[in-house]
Write an enzyme that holds these catalytic residues in place. Structure first.
Site, PDB file in Angstrom:
ATOM      1  N   ASP A   5       0.870  -1.165   0.000  1.00  0.00           N
ATOM      2  CA  ASP A   5       0.000   0.000   0.000  1.00  0.00           C
ATOM      3  C   ASP A   5       0.913   1.222   0.000  1.00  0.00           C
ATOM      4  O   ASP A   5       2.112   1.115   0.278  1.00  0.00           O
ATOM      5  CB  ASP A   5      -0.897  -0.015   1.233  1.00  0.00           C
ATOM      6  CG  ASP A   5      -1.770   1.225   1.337  1.00  0.00           C
ATOM      7  OD1 ASP A   5      -2.440   1.560   0.349  1.00  0.00           O
ATOM      8  OD2 ASP A   5      -1.746   1.862   2.405  1.00  0.00           O
TER       9      ASP A   5
ATOM     10  N   ASP B 193      -0.263   5.160   0.842  1.00  0.00           N
ATOM     11  CA  ASP B 193      -0.577   6.140   1.888  1.00  0.00           C
ATOM     12  C   ASP B 193      -0.499   5.479   3.260  1.00  0.00           C
ATOM     13  O   ASP B 193      -1.217   4.518   3.542  1.00  0.00           O
ATOM     14  CB  ASP B 193      -1.987   6.710   1.683  1.00  0.00           C
ATOM     15  CG  ASP B 193      -2.068   7.656   0.507  1.00  0.00           C
ATOM     16  OD1 ASP B 193      -1.306   8.629   0.480  1.00  0.00           O
ATOM     17  OD2 ASP B 193      -2.888   7.407  -0.410  1.00  0.00           O
TER      18      ASP B 193
END
Length: 339
Positions: free
Chosen positions: A21, A23
């Site tokens: 991922d 953020d």
């Protein structure tokens, strides 16, 4: 895909693809998370395959790769999978060429839709056959009102993701899920389809592209990254640099429980036996409402989570001694009083 966690060795050595991922894992807004650049560079230097799967639909893959490169992370556009691109592909598969799509979100989402041979519009008066909704800082009442009218008139409604918040250096900010909630309230219904995590679409695309047989997902959110990994039958590593925090982990339902937990991405180079969420070999134990032992607070967290997941009540956990009490304070868990 169902995997059994390896018994020993570095986590990075146990998998043939690491799916990150972004953020809250690699960066917060446009600033690198501490230690993230060094960790990903180390993987590249060792020849490890990596991919980046993001629910944020406000940037295209090329822009994400440029951002990562600017932060010092080696990245190519073909390593990046975005919910914007995946949503545009899904629309192109379902609609006739040239079909009108009302785009709620950033310019990146609009460009993805146009490049799939569809016609982006901004008004319900254009009679769009679909609405696609993604995060955009400029999204406001006007475009949300047009989307509500279009969906009420029969348009297909696709959301790139439903993340309620976005991590930032200043704290969690409203995410696309908060904007989707506006339409959900106005329309009294759910989107017809959600593309991003926790749906496994992005993870499956990454695995297919790299022909991976043993991938691991690395994320900061239990309700998207980790749940998505569980749905895809993949192992996962939760890092505590973004949204989900120790109290969330301890209370996690079965479908949101990670295989491993680490403070940050440096954990990729720790032994899997150390990182696994078990009550064994951590230097800590939970007995009769007390945390006992010594060592790393994150190791204590793994022990506490394992106890909670097995049905032990850890709601009012106390620390048996100064070190245990300090660990509980660091983690924000228990009553943290010494006994």
């Amino acid at each position: 895909m169902t995997l059994s966690p390896p018994a020993s060795g570095r986590l990075a050595d146990a998998y043939d693809l690491v799916i990150f991922d972004l953020d809250g894992v690699i960066y917060l807004s446009d600033s690198a998370v501490a230690g993230a650049v060094d960790a990903v560079k180390r993987l590249h230097d060792e020849g490890r395959a990596v991919a980046y799967a993001t629910n944020n639909a406000s940037r295209r893959a090329t822009a994400v790769a440029d951002l990562l490169t600017g932060l010092g992370v080696p990245a190519a556009a073909d390593e990046v999978l975005t919910s914007a691109a995946a949503a545009a592909r899904r629309l192109a598969d379902r609609l006739e060429p040239g079909a009108r799509v009302l785009v709620v979100g950033a310019e990146a989402l609009r460009q993805e839709v146009a490049e799939r041979g569809l016609t982006p519009v901004t008004s319900a008066d254009d009679k769009p056959v679909a609405v696609v909704q993604g995060y955009g800082r400029e999204v406001g009442w006007v475009i949300l009102a047009e989307a509500a009218l279009a969906v009420r008139a029969g348009a297909l409604w696709i959301a790139t993701n439903t993340d309620r918040t976005l991590p930032s250096p200043r704290g969690p900010l409203p995410g696309n899920g908060s904007l989707v909630a506006v339409l959900r309230t106005a329309l009294d219904r759910e989107p017809d389809e959600v593309i991003g995590k926790p749906e496994p679409v992005l993870f499956e695309e990454a695995v297919k592209k790299d022909s991976a047989r043993r991938p691991v997902v690395v994320g900061d959110r239990l309700d998207t990254d980790i749940e998505g990994a569980v749905r895809a039958g993949m192992d996962s590593l939760l890092v505590l640099t973004g949204v989900s925090q120790p109290r969330d982990l301890v209370a996690a339902p079965e479908h949101q429980r990670p295989t491993y937990v680490a403070k940050d991405l440096a954990g990729l180079f720790d032994d899997v036996e150390t990182l696994a969420v078990t009550g064994e070999g951590t230097g800590w134990r939970v007995t009769d409402g007390r945390l006992e032992g010594h060592g790393d607070p994150i190791a204590a967290l793994r022990t506490i989570a394992a106890a909670a997941w097995s049905g032990t009540d850890v709601t009012h956990l106390e620390g048996a001694g100064d070190e245990a009490a300090s660990a509980l304070r660091t983690l924000g868990l228990g009553s943290v009083s010494r006994s």
